[in-house]
Scaffold this motif. Structure first.
Motif, PDB file in Angstrom:
ATOM      1  N   HIS A  67      -1.233  -2.760   5.367  1.00 14.80           N
ATOM      2  CA  HIS A  67      -1.096  -2.909   3.919  1.00 14.80           C
ATOM      3  C   HIS A  67      -0.873  -1.536   3.283  1.00 14.80           C
ATOM      4  O   HIS A  67      -1.411  -0.526   3.765  1.00 14.80           O
ATOM      5  CB  HIS A  67      -2.357  -3.544   3.306  1.00 14.80           C
ATOM      6  N   TRP A  91      -2.066 -10.698  -2.700  1.00 17.82           N
ATOM      7  CA  TRP A  91      -2.745  -9.637  -3.439  1.00 17.82           C
ATOM      8  C   TRP A  91      -3.174 -10.198  -4.798  1.00 17.82           C
ATOM      9  O   TRP A  91      -2.393 -10.830  -5.498  1.00 17.82           O
ATOM     10  CB  TRP A  91      -1.831  -8.439  -3.661  1.00 17.82           C
ATOM     11  N   SER A 111       2.282  -5.844   2.138  1.00 16.71           N
ATOM     12  CA  SER A 111       1.702  -6.083   3.468  1.00 16.71           C
ATOM     13  C   SER A 111       2.783  -6.568   4.412  1.00 16.71           C
ATOM     14  O   SER A 111       3.724  -7.269   3.992  1.00 16.71           O
ATOM     15  CB  SER A 111       0.577  -7.120   3.398  1.00 16.71           C
ATOM     16  N   ILE A 169      -7.404  -8.745  -1.244  1.00 20.45           N
ATOM     17  CA  ILE A 169      -6.303  -9.091  -0.325  1.00 20.45           C
ATOM     18  C   ILE A 169      -6.770 -10.303   0.472  1.00 20.45           C
ATOM     19  O   ILE A 169      -7.660 -10.194   1.338  1.00 20.45           O
ATOM     20  CB  ILE A 169      -5.962  -7.922   0.618  1.00 20.45           C
TER      21      ILE A 169
END
Length: 732
Positions: free
Chosen positions: A550, A501, A557, A517
């Motif tokens: 996610h 992230w 995640s 992401i």
């Protein structure tokens, strides 16, 4: 083999005897040779034994020196002479007097048939075993019996066949390999056996049979065996059985059989429908059809208008028998006595009897089905309105094919992703491009957050998923979204995640990108949970990490699966329950996220699933496939498709449900969008109503690609479609 009547046995002579017989065959015929058959000997047993002794004493002085008789052969000679003695008187009476005056000689001086029969001692074995050997067996002394030398070729055999008059009666002995010439008696015996007759001429096969076991009382029994003792003593077991049967009859357990009625019952098949008759209960009984009464054309003197002219006769003869109105020609006679016999009388009587025999005597209830009744009664499309019918707007601006579409929860804004590397935001009502977001690659998937309180768009680009705040509409709304993202506090301990992230900064942040992401593989689909906090992504990978879930609020995640079940095509969240749909190439698996187990496995009966959509109520699912099929699943009914639609001619790229109206649509590579009415009832006993209502056309197929994505407006019965022709079209 014995002669008919037992006069003599077939002989298999040696080569020396054959030469001597060949010299004498010029002087003696077959009938003369039969004189010396041994029948002139006396039939007494004493003379037979004396002659046997003389034959044994003179055996060494005969023509066959060095050969010996076996015990079996001597027994055969004795039995043969007994039979000869019995038949001597019969042949002596039938011989002429000239032949009886001839000097008698012993036939066994030259006959070696008994010796030859047993000289080969190999036994009853196939003679093919000696094909590769120069001999065919062994004699009584253990010496080999060599095969006769045969130097004749095919031509010599043919000449021998044409010139030798005895060729047809010459056979080859399998035991010794020599040729044997059959006599007339032997030929006659063979012919009788071939005809199925008895070998003995004097045997009468039709003698009266003696019936030993007859119905008449016999003086002496067949057997003198005395009767058993148990036949005089009563049996205790039989007494016990009889007592049980008597008790059962008294108690009524065993009832005597009713005597059968010998009087036969007859039924009149041609009876009228009388309610009192036997056939009264057969209400559909049909009486025998009656013949048509004869008309004027069948008269022997019909009126002139019924007689045919020559042209009509010629036309009648040229017609087929089925096409003729009359099966005869009307003719006129001066009187009834001049009328000849009807040529087709027997034929017509036979056909009449055949009709009566084959025609059923009961009327069958034929179901008169109207072909229109077989078509299901579907409502008319005008009764199922509203649904999109015409093209209202065209959204132009992309330079590459438009792969994906998504719409805001309010229905005011539309977002699209294209192969030209841009994401465009459109105003639905005016088709005006409000904002263009350039990205670093092809946009494979795009999804607007379904939560009305959050203004975020997930964009799948190459190996990343971008969370974008478009900044459109209410400032308070997208301002609150930025505050929600900035309010995140990282945990004290970093957790191991399959993705990374990152917070966008600089130029990306100014364009609206808030979070990035990053995945290790290319991302091909992204979808949101209905509550708007979770999103799922599908990677182009075959491992167990090809599906990731996610959580945007916690920036966390995880991979929900430990092993791969095949290449995943697309995923979907259930709108109401904690279920997760995973579509592979041939199957759709439904997982329970709370229990973390497989709940159901749907069999699509398709070769390759391309897309799927879930009904807003959550009980029905549709799947599109590349083999031009659309499968409708009733999740409460079965794991197999409730209905399979084959409306498109090419591959289906996308399917979609409307959130409020009973509509669903499918887009295909043939450039058309088919809108169907899909009503799902609350009554579980009533099946869903599926009716195709409209075919929408407008996209031009480009590079064998047509409509790539379809999407319904959240509140209005409008349909958006994106195609390979770089346009987005609104049908209303």
């Amino acid at each position: 083999m014995e002669r008919a009547g037992g006069s003599r046995r077939l002989s298999i002579p040696s080569t020396q005897v054959l030469e001597e017989q060949a010299q004498e065959s010029d002087d003696l015929t077959d009938s003369e040779e039969s004189i010396y058959s041994g029948l002139e000997d006396s039939g007494s047993d004493s003379s037979t034994e004396e002659e046997e002794a003389e034959d044994q004493d003179n055996g060494d002085e005969g023509t066959l020196k060095g050969s010996s008789l076996s015990k079996k052969a001597q027994a055969g000679v004795a039995s043969q002479k007994k039979e000869q003695g019995q038949c001597q008187s019969l042949e002596a009476e039938s011989m002429p007097s000239a032949q009886q005056d001839l000097p008698r000689r012993d036939e066994y001086e030259e006959d070696t048939s008994d010796e030859e029969d047993v000289r080969n001692t190999v036994g009853n074995i196939p003679m093919e075993w000696y094909q590769d050997y120069p001999h065919v067996g062994y004699d009584l002394d253990g010496k080999r019996i060599y095969k006769p030398i045969r130097t004749k070729d095919e031509l010599d055999k043919f000449l021998d066949k044409m010139e030798n008059p005895d060729y047809w009666r010459t056979v080859q002995d399998k035991l010794t390999g020599v040729d044997v010439r059959l006599t007339d008696e032997q030929v006659e015996l063979v012919q009788r056996l071939q005809k199925g007759q008895f070998g003995d001429v004097h045997l009468n096969p039709y003698e009266p049979a003696v019936d030993f076991f007859s119905s008449q009382v016999m003086i002496h029994p067949v057997t003198n065996r005395p009767a058993d003792k148990r036949s005089f003593i009563p049996s205790l077991r039989e007494k016990e059985k009889v007592s049980k049967l008597v008790h059962a009859i008294k108690m009524g357990w065993i009832k005597p059989r009713k005597p059968k009625e010998d009087t036969p019952s007859y039924y009149d098949l041609w009876a009228q429908e009388d309610p009192n008759s036997i056939l009264g209960r057969h209400k559909m009984h049909v009486p025998a059809p009656k013949l048509r009464l004869p008309g004027h054309e069948e008269s022997y003197n019909p009126p002139p208008e019924y007689l045919l002219s020559e042209e009509e006769k010629l036309a009648w003869e040229q017609q087929e028998a089925v096409e003729r109105k009359l099966n005869f020609l009307p003719q006129q006679y001066r009187c009834l006595r001049a009328v000849p016999a009807y040529a087709r009388f027997i034929h017509e009587r036979f056909e009449r009897c055949l009709d009566l025999y084959l025609c059923p005597r009961q009327r069958k209830m034929r179901v008169n089905v109207d072909p229109e009744d077989l078509i299901p009664k579907l409502p008319k499309p005008r009764d199922l309105q509203p649904f999109p019918t015409t093209q209202a707007l065209v959204y132009c601006g992309h330079t590459g094919l438009v792969r994906c579409l998504s719409i805001s929860p309010s229905g005011q804004w539309l977002v699209s992703g294209s192969d030209d590397g841009t994401v465009r935001f459109w105003e639905v009502s005016s088709a005006r491009c409000m904002k263009t977001l350039p990205v670093e690659g092809v946009v494979k998937s795009i999804a607007w957050n379904p939560n009305p309180a959050v203004c975020l768009v997930a964009v799948a680009v190459e190996q990343s998923v971008l969370l974008v705040n478009p900044g459109l509409g209410d400032k308070l709304l997208y301002g609150a979204t930025d505050q929600l993202i900035e309010a995140y506090k990282p945990p004290e301990e970093e957790r191991l995640q399959p993705v990374t992230w990152a917070v966008a900064a600089g130029a990306e942040h100014s364009r609206g990108v808030r979070l990035i992401i990053r995945h290790g593989k290319p991302v091909k689909q992204v979808t949101w949970h209905p509550r708007g906090d979770y999103l799922a992504s599908v990677l182009a990978d075959d491992s167990h990490t090809q599906v990731l879930i996610h959580q945007a609020s916690k920036r966390w995640s995880q991979s929900p699966f430990r092993r791969s079940k095949g290449q995943v095509q697309c995923v979907l969240f259930h709108p109401l329950r904690p279920f997760f749909f995973v579509a592979t190439q041939r199957y759709v698996r439904l997982y329970n996220l709370l229990k973390q187990e497989l709940a159901k496995k749907l069999l699509t009966n398709c070769k390759w699933v391309s897309s799927m959509a879930i009904h807003p109520a959550g009980d029905n699912l549709i799947c599109g496939s590349y083999d031009s099929k659309l499968a409708w699943f009733d999740l409460d009914l079965s794991t197999k498709p409730y209905r399979v639609l084959r409306h498109h001619k090419k591959a289906l790229r996308s399917v979609a449900f409307h959130k409020h109206y009973p509509l669903f649509a499918s887009g295909s590579d043939d450039g058309s969008v088919i809108v169907c009415h899909g009503m799902v009832y609350n009554d579980l006993l009533q099946n869903p109503l599926i009716v195709p209502v409209k075919v929408l056309k407008g996209h031009a197929p480009t590079r064998d690609l047509g409509v790539l994505d379809v999407l319904f407006h959240p509140t209005q019965p409008w349909l958006f479609s994106s195609g390979a022709d770089t346009t987005i079209r609104l049908f209303a």
